[in-house]
Design a protein around this motif. Sequence first.
Motif, PDB file in Angstrom:
ATOM      1  N   GLU A   4       0.836  -1.193   0.000  1.00  0.00           N
ATOM      2  CA  GLU A   4       0.000   0.000   0.000  1.00  0.00           C
ATOM      3  C   GLU A   4       0.868   1.239   0.000  1.00  0.00           C
ATOM      4  N   ALA A   5       1.505   1.511  -1.131  1.00  0.00           N
ATOM      5  CA  ALA A   5       2.439   2.626  -1.194  1.00  0.00           C
ATOM      6  C   ALA A   5       1.751   3.976  -1.167  1.00  0.00           C
ATOM      7  N   ASP A   6       0.439   4.020  -1.337  1.00  0.00           N
ATOM      8  CA  ASP A   6      -0.252   5.304  -1.309  1.00  0.00           C
ATOM      9  C   ASP A   6      -0.910   5.583   0.028  1.00  0.00           C
ATOM     10  N   ILE A   7      -0.616   4.775   1.050  1.00  0.00           N
ATOM     11  CA  ILE A   7      -1.107   5.016   2.395  1.00  0.00           C
ATOM     12  C   ILE A   7      -0.060   5.824   3.151  1.00  0.00           C
ATOM     13  N   PRO A   8      -0.451   6.790   3.964  1.00  0.00           N
ATOM     14  CA  PRO A   8       0.514   7.595   4.697  1.00  0.00           C
ATOM     15  C   PRO A   8       1.475   6.727   5.509  1.00  0.00           C
ATOM     16  N   ALA A   9       2.707   7.186   5.589  1.00  0.00           N
ATOM     17  CA  ALA A   9       3.750   6.417   6.261  1.00  0.00           C
ATOM     18  C   ALA A   9       3.410   6.177   7.726  1.00  0.00           C
ATOM     19  N   ALA A  10       3.717   4.966   8.186  1.00  0.00           N
ATOM     20  CA  ALA A  10       3.555   4.609   9.583  1.00  0.00           C
ATOM     21  C   ALA A  10       4.892   4.098  10.090  1.00  0.00           C
ATOM     22  N   PRO A  11       5.094   4.063  11.404  1.00  0.00           N
ATOM     23  CA  PRO A  11       6.336   3.492  11.917  1.00  0.00           C
ATOM     24  C   PRO A  11       6.492   2.064  11.412  1.00  0.00           C
ATOM     25  N   SER A 282      -5.022 -22.700  11.448  1.00  0.00           N
ATOM     26  CA  SER A 282      -6.104 -21.733  11.415  1.00  0.00           C
ATOM     27  C   SER A 282      -6.382 -21.319   9.982  1.00  0.00           C
ATOM     28  N   LYS A 283      -7.521 -20.707   9.761  1.00  0.00           N
ATOM     29  CA  LYS A 283      -7.798 -20.066   8.489  1.00  0.00           C
ATOM     30  C   LYS A 283      -7.095 -18.711   8.477  1.00  0.00           C
ATOM     31  N   ALA A 284      -7.244 -17.983   7.391  1.00  0.00           N
ATOM     32  CA  ALA A 284      -6.590 -16.686   7.287  1.00  0.00           C
ATOM     33  C   ALA A 284      -7.051 -15.749   8.393  1.00  0.00           C
ATOM     34  N   ILE A 285      -6.097 -15.040   8.993  1.00  0.00           N
ATOM     35  CA  ILE A 285      -6.376 -14.089  10.071  1.00  0.00           C
ATOM     36  C   ILE A 285      -6.000 -12.698   9.592  1.00  0.00           C
ATOM     37  N   GLY A 286      -6.906 -11.748   9.741  1.00  0.00           N
ATOM     38  CA  GLY A 286      -6.655 -10.369   9.356  1.00  0.00           C
ATOM     39  C   GLY A 286      -6.465  -9.472  10.566  1.00  0.00           C
ATOM     40  N   PRO A 287      -6.176  -8.203  10.358  1.00  0.00           N
ATOM     41  CA  PRO A 287      -5.957  -7.265  11.464  1.00  0.00           C
ATOM     42  C   PRO A 287      -7.263  -6.901  12.158  1.00  0.00           C
ATOM     43  N   ASP A 288      -7.186  -6.636  13.454  1.00  0.00           N
ATOM     44  CA  ASP A 288      -8.366  -6.153  14.170  1.00  0.00           C
ATOM     45  C   ASP A 288      -8.406  -4.623  14.107  1.00  0.00           C
ATOM     46  N   GLU A 289      -9.428  -4.033  14.687  1.00  0.00           N
ATOM     47  CA  GLU A 289      -9.613  -2.579  14.593  1.00  0.00           C
ATOM     48  C   GLU A 289      -8.469  -1.815  15.255  1.00  0.00           C
ATOM     49  N   ASP A 290      -7.957  -2.336  16.357  1.00  0.00           N
ATOM     50  CA  ASP A 290      -6.853  -1.650  17.037  1.00  0.00           C
ATOM     51  C   ASP A 290      -5.615  -1.595  16.155  1.00  0.00           C
ATOM     52  N   GLU A 291      -5.315  -2.699  15.476  1.00  0.00           N
ATOM     53  CA  GLU A 291      -4.131  -2.709  14.619  1.00  0.00           C
ATOM     54  C   GLU A 291      -4.315  -1.787  13.413  1.00  0.00           C
ATOM     55  N   GLU A 293      -6.045   0.884  13.281  1.00  0.00           N
ATOM     56  CA  GLU A 293      -5.918   2.274  13.736  1.00  0.00           C
ATOM     57  C   GLU A 293      -4.452   2.652  13.926  1.00  0.00           C
ATOM     58  N   ALA A 294      -3.665   1.706  14.434  1.00  0.00           N
ATOM     59  CA  ALA A 294      -2.245   1.981  14.679  1.00  0.00           C
ATOM     60  C   ALA A 294      -1.422   1.917  13.401  1.00  0.00           C
ATOM     61  N   PRO A 296      -2.371   1.675   9.312  1.00  0.00           N
ATOM     62  CA  PRO A 296      -3.282   1.516   8.173  1.00  0.00           C
ATOM     63  C   PRO A 296      -2.751   0.583   7.100  1.00  0.00           C
ATOM     64  N   ARG A 297      -1.427   0.420   7.017  1.00  0.00           N
ATOM     65  CA  ARG A 297      -0.852  -0.451   5.998  1.00  0.00           C
ATOM     66  C   ARG A 297      -1.180  -1.926   6.234  1.00  0.00           C
ATOM     67  N   ALA A 298      -1.727  -2.238   7.387  1.00  0.00           N
ATOM     68  CA  ALA A 298      -2.058  -3.632   7.694  1.00  0.00           C
ATOM     69  C   ALA A 298      -3.404  -4.059   7.123  1.00  0.00           C
ATOM     70  N   ARG A 299      -4.115  -3.160   6.469  1.00  0.00           N
ATOM     71  CA  ARG A 299      -5.515  -3.432   6.126  1.00  0.00           C
ATOM     72  C   ARG A 299      -5.683  -4.642   5.210  1.00  0.00           C
ATOM     73  N   SER A 300      -4.722  -4.930   4.329  1.00  0.00           N
ATOM     74  CA  SER A 300      -4.865  -6.061   3.413  1.00  0.00           C
ATOM     75  C   SER A 300      -4.097  -7.296   3.869  1.00  0.00           C
ATOM     76  N   ALA A 301      -3.487  -7.235   5.048  1.00  0.00           N
ATOM     77  CA  ALA A 301      -2.637  -8.337   5.513  1.00  0.00           C
ATOM     78  C   ALA A 301      -3.461  -9.548   5.931  1.00  0.00           C
ATOM     79  N   ARG A 302      -2.924 -10.746   5.660  1.00  0.00           N
ATOM     80  CA  ARG A 302      -3.534 -11.998   6.071  1.00  0.00           C
ATOM     81  C   ARG A 302      -2.439 -12.932   6.600  1.00  0.00           C
ATOM     82  N   LEU A 303      -2.737 -13.582   7.721  1.00  0.00           N
ATOM     83  CA  LEU A 303      -1.795 -14.504   8.355  1.00  0.00           C
ATOM     84  C   LEU A 303      -2.312 -15.923   8.231  1.00  0.00           C
TER      85      LEU A 303
END
Length: 331
Positions: A4-11, A282-291, A293-294, A296-303
């Motif tokens: 997500e190169a068009d999302i504002p930079a995060a730590p 497990s099946k695919a796990i995505g980010p929760d709301e807390d993550e 918020e902290a 935004p680049r995690a929005r498409s991540a799957r574990l």
Amino acid sequence: MSDEADIPAAPHIPVLLRPLLRECAPIRGRWLDGTFGAGGYAKGLIDAGAAHVTGIDRDPLAHEMAAGWIDAPPYAGKIDLVLGPFSRLDDYASDLDGIVLDLGVSSMQIDQAERGFSFLKEGPLDMRMSQEGPSAADFVNTASEQEIADILYHYGEERQSRKIARAIVKDREQVPFTTTVQLAGLIERLLPRRKPGQSHPATRSFQAIRIAVNDEFGELVAGLEAAERALRPGGQLAVVTFHSLEDRVVKRFFQQRASTGGGGSRYAPQDEVKTPGFEQLSKAIGPDEDELEANPRARSARLRVGRRTDAAFAAADREGLGLPKPVVRQG
């Protein structure tokens, strides 16, 4: 890592670290972080109880950045770094308790304009993770129109691939492509944004070119197989993906290697897998709301996580993994 190169930079935050530690608990023994980056996963694993982590990264920048903290408490003596691709991880370690692979491009690579990954920052059209070999500029300036169109379509799922490829070939006859904004500008003129909040028009094309330049799907399949060879029975493989193409390959790999002769997935014929090499945890796990918020680049991540059995290694059925067509590497 993120596409997500068009999302504002995060730590430099390790994505889905908390669910990874939860799914793999208890964390102990010897682990390998095949995509070391800024070291977030390695630190998290040590903090959670791992005795030692071998970190692998083909980007020299990751090794330079680690020099300031890797030999200091509390990580001194607990992390070793190897310069190389994770596709060869079984050359660097074996009999491991766990392996983590965080795929794609890291935020530190995106944030450095001189690396050429971001279409929002002017820099050389590079995109090489290892900083070696042909660059993105070499690709767009020398590949045929058909090859460019195929790469954009199959690796980036870009529906306007032929239109973009045709324009690239036409423009490069006058002025070769050398910068990120030059290529991004061309694509933006062809595919203007229609609605606020939509991804930048160059997102899919930049993803596709980056994947091609770094042979990311070839690396992924070879890395998954190497992980199976390197894990001890009971060892765990955790893979974080950032787009559907990667996730499909990882999902089908676990389906293949977790199936049995008694009836598994359609991607692993019954007469080929007698004993499963992995147990899917497990099946695919995505980010929760807390993550989200902290970071935004995690929005498409799957574990996805699997546990190694004591079965002998078996090569993956590449045809059944759903690899995009341009992939030619065979491990």
